[in-house]
Design a protein around this motif. Structure first.
Motif, mmCIF file in Angstrom:
data_model
loop_
_atom_site.group_PDB
_atom_site.id
_atom_site.type_symbol
_atom_site.label_atom_id
_atom_site.label_comp_id
_atom_site.label_asym_id
_atom_site.label_seq_id
_atom_site.Cartn_x
_atom_site.Cartn_y
_atom_site.Cartn_z
ATOM 1 N N THR A 359 23.563 5.184 12.347
ATOM 2 C CA THR A 359 22.435 4.589 13.474
ATOM 3 C C THR A 359 21.044 5.111 12.982
ATOM 4 O O THR A 359 20.030 4.544 13.016
ATOM 5 C CB THR A 359 22.595 5.099 14.776
ATOM 6 N N ASP A 360 21.041 6.557 12.396
ATOM 7 C CA ASP A 360 19.897 7.231 12.103
ATOM 8 C C ASP A 360 19.112 6.424 11.018
ATOM 9 O O ASP A 360 17.839 6.343 10.861
ATOM 10 C CB ASP A 360 20.103 8.658 11.821
ATOM 11 N N ALA A 361 20.041 6.062 9.858
ATOM 12 C CA ALA A 361 19.436 5.491 8.560
ATOM 13 C C ALA A 361 18.944 4.143 9.021
ATOM 14 O O ALA A 361 17.792 3.552 8.579
ATOM 15 C CB ALA A 361 20.659 5.342 7.671
ATOM 16 N N LEU A 362 19.546 3.318 9.787
ATOM 17 C CA LEU A 362 18.959 2.184 10.385
ATOM 18 C C LEU A 362 17.551 2.270 11.218
ATOM 19 O O LEU A 362 16.683 1.374 10.958
ATOM 20 C CB LEU A 362 20.171 1.390 11.237
ATOM 21 N N GLN A 363 17.569 3.270 12.091
ATOM 22 C CA GLN A 363 16.430 3.431 12.700
ATOM 23 C C GLN A 363 15.421 3.961 11.940
ATOM 24 O O GLN A 363 14.069 3.569 12.137
ATOM 25 C CB GLN A 363 16.643 4.433 13.785
ATOM 26 N N ARG A 364 15.605 4.790 11.024
ATOM 27 C CA ARG A 364 14.505 5.089 9.804
ATOM 28 C C ARG A 364 13.738 3.875 9.059
ATOM 29 O O ARG A 364 12.840 3.735 8.961
ATOM 30 C CB ARG A 364 15.001 6.017 8.853
ATOM 31 N N THR A 365 14.855 3.217 8.721
ATOM 32 C CA THR A 365 14.615 1.687 7.900
ATOM 33 C C THR A 365 13.397 0.890 8.952
ATOM 34 O O THR A 365 12.465 0.438 8.296
ATOM 35 C CB THR A 365 15.750 1.048 7.433
ATOM 36 N N ALA A 366 14.042 0.800 10.209
ATOM 37 C CA ALA A 366 13.192 -0.166 10.994
ATOM 38 C C ALA A 366 11.845 0.490 11.419
ATOM 39 O O ALA A 366 10.625 -0.220 11.258
ATOM 40 C CB ALA A 366 14.141 -0.191 12.539
ATOM 41 N N LYS A 367 11.655 1.701 11.344
ATOM 42 C CA LYS A 367 10.486 2.291 11.485
ATOM 43 C C LYS A 367 9.627 2.187 10.485
ATOM 44 O O LYS A 367 8.359 1.803 10.429
ATOM 45 C CB LYS A 367 10.745 3.829 11.845
ATOM 46 N N ALA A 368 10.271 2.131 8.916
ATOM 47 C CA ALA A 368 9.467 2.053 7.885
ATOM 48 C C ALA A 368 8.956 0.445 7.817
ATOM 49 O O ALA A 368 7.850 0.312 7.386
ATOM 50 C CB ALA A 368 10.171 2.275 6.683
ATOM 51 N N LEU A 369 9.771 -0.444 8.539
ATOM 52 C CA LEU A 369 9.088 -1.373 8.462
ATOM 53 C C LEU A 369 8.389 -2.129 9.674
ATOM 54 O O LEU A 369 8.255 -3.384 9.809
ATOM 55 C CB LEU A 369 10.418 -2.537 8.355
ATOM 56 N N GLY A 370 8.112 -1.295 10.458
ATOM 57 C CA GLY A 370 7.209 -1.574 11.691
ATOM 58 C C GLY A 370 8.057 -2.085 12.762
ATOM 59 O O GLY A 370 7.572 -2.916 13.445
ATOM 60 N N ARG A 371 9.322 -1.779 12.897
ATOM 61 C CA ARG A 371 10.113 -2.202 13.713
ATOM 62 C C ARG A 371 10.782 -1.166 14.449
ATOM 63 O O ARG A 371 10.754 -0.054 14.309
ATOM 64 C CB ARG A 371 11.147 -3.377 13.275
ATOM 65 N N ARG A 372 11.538 -1.607 15.967
ATOM 66 C CA ARG A 372 12.179 -0.618 16.433
ATOM 67 C C ARG A 372 13.578 -1.082 16.664
ATOM 68 O O ARG A 372 13.803 -2.044 17.175
ATOM 69 C CB ARG A 372 11.400 -0.050 17.878
ATOM 70 N N VAL A 373 14.594 -0.090 16.508
ATOM 71 C CA VAL A 373 16.055 -0.441 17.062
ATOM 72 C C VAL A 373 16.540 0.352 17.916
ATOM 73 O O VAL A 373 16.270 1.738 17.939
ATOM 74 C CB VAL A 373 16.955 -0.395 15.616
ATOM 75 N N VAL A 374 16.941 -0.057 19.070
ATOM 76 C CA VAL A 374 17.476 0.745 20.222
ATOM 77 C C VAL A 374 19.054 0.388 20.200
ATOM 78 O O VAL A 374 19.676 -0.750 20.279
ATOM 79 C CB VAL A 374 16.800 0.340 21.506
ATOM 80 N N SER A 375 19.800 1.453 20.028
ATOM 81 C CA SER A 375 21.273 1.309 20.125
ATOM 82 C C SER A 375 21.870 1.983 21.368
ATOM 83 O O SER A 375 21.329 3.102 21.823
ATOM 84 C CB SER A 375 21.885 2.046 18.781
ATOM 85 N N SER A 376 23.016 1.586 21.953
ATOM 86 C CA SER A 376 23.474 2.270 23.061
ATOM 87 C C SER A 376 24.663 3.133 22.528
ATOM 88 O O SER A 376 25.077 3.996 23.590
ATOM 89 C CB SER A 376 24.374 1.094 23.717
ATOM 90 N N SER A 377 24.836 3.305 21.395
ATOM 91 C CA SER A 377 25.601 4.422 20.869
ATOM 92 C C SER A 377 25.581 4.986 19.355
ATOM 93 O O SER A 377 24.745 4.083 18.660
ATOM 94 C CB SER A 377 27.099 4.078 21.029
ATOM 95 N N TRP A 378 25.707 5.722 18.992
ATOM 96 C CA TRP A 378 25.554 6.615 17.854
ATOM 97 C C TRP A 378 26.558 6.597 16.707
ATOM 98 O O TRP A 378 27.650 6.789 17.330
ATOM 99 C CB TRP A 378 25.205 8.086 18.164
ATOM 100 N N ARG A 379 26.210 6.321 15.968
ATOM 101 C CA ARG A 379 27.246 6.086 14.363
ATOM 102 C C ARG A 379 26.936 6.875 13.462
ATOM 103 O O ARG A 379 25.550 7.051 13.097
ATOM 104 C CB ARG A 379 27.400 4.324 14.026
ATOM 105 N N ARG A 380 27.558 7.598 12.757
ATOM 106 C CA ARG A 380 27.593 8.490 11.552
ATOM 107 C C ARG A 380 27.349 7.868 10.515
ATOM 108 O O ARG A 380 26.708 7.965 9.414
ATOM 109 C CB ARG A 380 28.701 9.563 11.770
ATOM 110 N N GLY A 381 28.062 6.709 10.151
ATOM 111 C CA GLY A 381 28.253 6.039 8.953
ATOM 112 C C GLY A 381 29.330 6.191 8.111
ATOM 113 O O GLY A 381 30.155 7.084 8.538
ATOM 114 N N LEU A 382 29.636 5.515 7.182
ATOM 115 C CA LEU A 382 30.953 5.588 6.271
ATOM 116 C C LEU A 382 30.652 6.069 4.834
ATOM 117 O O LEU A 382 29.507 5.935 4.293
ATOM 118 C CB LEU A 382 31.641 4.310 6.501
#
Length: 478
Positions: A359-382
């Motif tokens: 989730t953190d990596a996806l939100q950082r990417t969204a911020k860099a692209l001028g977007r915002r991602v809101v997630s109801s849960s947190w994921r560590r990644g694989l």
């Protein structure tokens, strides 16, 4: 006639696999009344009728070529196997074979011209398909292109070893480097569009129907299709059920421009606070944001191969779109899983992506692209390496302790390895017969931020390609 002789001289010799396919088709037709059931027989009759209608609408095609059978079908075209009619009396081993691509009549003329120019300017070298001839009669248009025999990707995705994967990825990246050097994004990179003749080690990047110029704004090129109501399945594509190849949203009419979110109004973690917008970090939309125009961006491509910038509707997309798709192909081979992503829509694809990269990596990417991602849960990644071991049934070392973060046994844990990668997602470390460099290359291609993703030229300089190659099937002889 000189043009036909040139085609005859340039066309490749038939492969044994082509002959086997033709013989199988003939046997199937002869025994259809005994062995075939209703749906299969109906399908053959439909294909025969389609071929009959095609040659009726385009008499010149019937004079030059003999159309044998359909070998592929997509949203905007159908592909048939053909040979020169003047060679009809020759044995199959001496015939020349072609792929005849028939474009649907509703395709935009400027889009057809753009695809033809791509084939003429870039094709014929560096594993990119070319065009030998284009025939047109009113709204019936066909491209005559080289044909190479190939199997479905799903049939050999679990059979490729490190040497074969190295040759495959080098050929794909070489083709992408060549295409990108012309300032063109292919936009539909996937295994069914990268033909692979395993026996002869030949490769072809095909289907430029969705190709787009990098320098063109999102609303400049013509629409890919006059009407999006009619969709046809792609039989050659092994994608997940329900996956679609979306037409470019490229209307030239004036539209409301989306207002990018300023960095200070987008919390990195997605939580509320510190921003000017009342709904920042919340699971809803405030009145000010509701009045904004809808985000418009190119979305062409096949579901499962779209990068984060496409899913987040970032308008300024680059050739990095193709490199993400190449990374998905690489991950499919490493894990022996195809399709790798299976979501049927963009929202599900974002959720699937959050599970993969975190989730953190996806939100950082969204911020860099001028977007915002809101997630109801947190994921560590694989960890891709651990995922590959799980998918291929390779057990971890017996002495491996349980994971301290997820408390699962080592054979069930998929948490990223912090000793390999400090950032959420990791992909290094040898596993399943593939070197650590293969997983590291996948990490470079599957970088969620397009500005940091490796280019085709950079990927070809990766250490994964430094190892010496064995010729095809040489490992079987050792």
């Amino acid at each position: 006639m000189s043009r036909i002789r040139a085609i005859e001289a340039k066309a490749p010799k038939v492969h044994k696999e082509v002959l086997q396919n033709l013989q199988a088709d003939r046997n199937a037709l002869n025994d259809s009344s005994k062995k075939k059931e209703g749906p299969l027989l109906y399908k053959d009759e439909v294909e025969k009728q389609q071929i009959k209608e095609l040659v009726h609408k385009l008499p010149k095609l019937d004079k030059i070529f003999e159309v044998h059978r359909k070998i592929g079908e997509g949203t905007f075209s159908s592909v048939y196997l053909g040979s020169l009619r003047q060679h009809s009396n020759l044995p199959d081993t001496e015939k020349r074979w072609f792929a005849i691509k028939h474009l649907v009549p509703t395709a935009h003329p400027a889009r057809i011209e753009h695809e033809l120019r791509c084939l003429q300017d870039m094709g014929g070298k560096n594993n990119v398909i070319g065009v030998d001839l284009c025939l047109r009669h009113f709204d019936t248009i066909v491209f005559i292109m080289p044909y190479i025999p190939h199997r479905k990707f799903s049939e050999y995705v679990g059979e490729m070893d490190a040497a074969e994967l190295r040759r495959y990825m080098r050929a794909l990246l070489t083709a992408l480097r060549h295409v990108h050097s012309f300032g063109v994004i292919h936009r539909d990179v996937k295994p069914s569009n990268f033909l692979y003749d395993r026996q002869n080690g030949r490769y072809l990047l095909v289907d430029f129907g969705l190709a787009q110029r990098v320098c063109a704004p999102p609303a400049a090129p013509p629409p890919a299709h006059a009407s999006s109501a009619c969709k046809r399945p792609r039989e050659e594509d092994d994608a997940a059920p329900g996956a679609k190849r979306m037409a470019l949203d490229l209307s030239v009419r004036a539209r409301a421009t989306p207002v990018p979110v300023t960095p200070k109004s987008v919390p990195a973690s997605g939580a509320a606070g510190g921003g000017a917008c009342a709904c920042a970090g919340a699971g809803g939309v405030c009145a000010a944001c509701a009045r904004r125009g809808a985000a418009r961006a190119p979305r062409a491509g096949t579901q499962g191969f779209r990068p984060p910038e496409v899913l987040l509707k970032y308008p300024h997309q680059t050739t990095a779109v193709d490199l993400w798709a190449a990374g998905v192909v690489l991950a499919s081979v490493l894990t022996a899983r195809y399709p790798f992503f299976r979501a049927a829509d963009d929202m599900s694809a974002l959720a699937e992506l959050a599970d993969f990269i975190g989730t953190d990596a996806l939100q950082r990417t969204a911020k860099a692209l001028g977007r915002r991602v809101v997630s109801s849960s947190w994921r560590r990644g694989l960890c891709l390496r651990k995922l590959a071991m799980r998918r291929r049934g390779v057990a971890p070392p017996a002495a491996a302790p349980p994971c301290a973060r997820c408390n699962l046994p080592a054979e069930q844990c998929l948490c990223p390895d912090d000793s390999i990668s400090a950032g959420g997602w990791s992909g290094a470390g040898a596993a399943c017969g593939f070197p650590g460099a293969a997983f590291a290359l996948a990490a470079r291609l599957l970088e969620p931020q397009p500005a940091r993703r490796a280019t085709a030229a950079e990927a070809l300089r990766h250490p994964f390609f430094a190892a010496p190659d064995l010729p095809p099937h040489a490992a079987d002889a050792l």
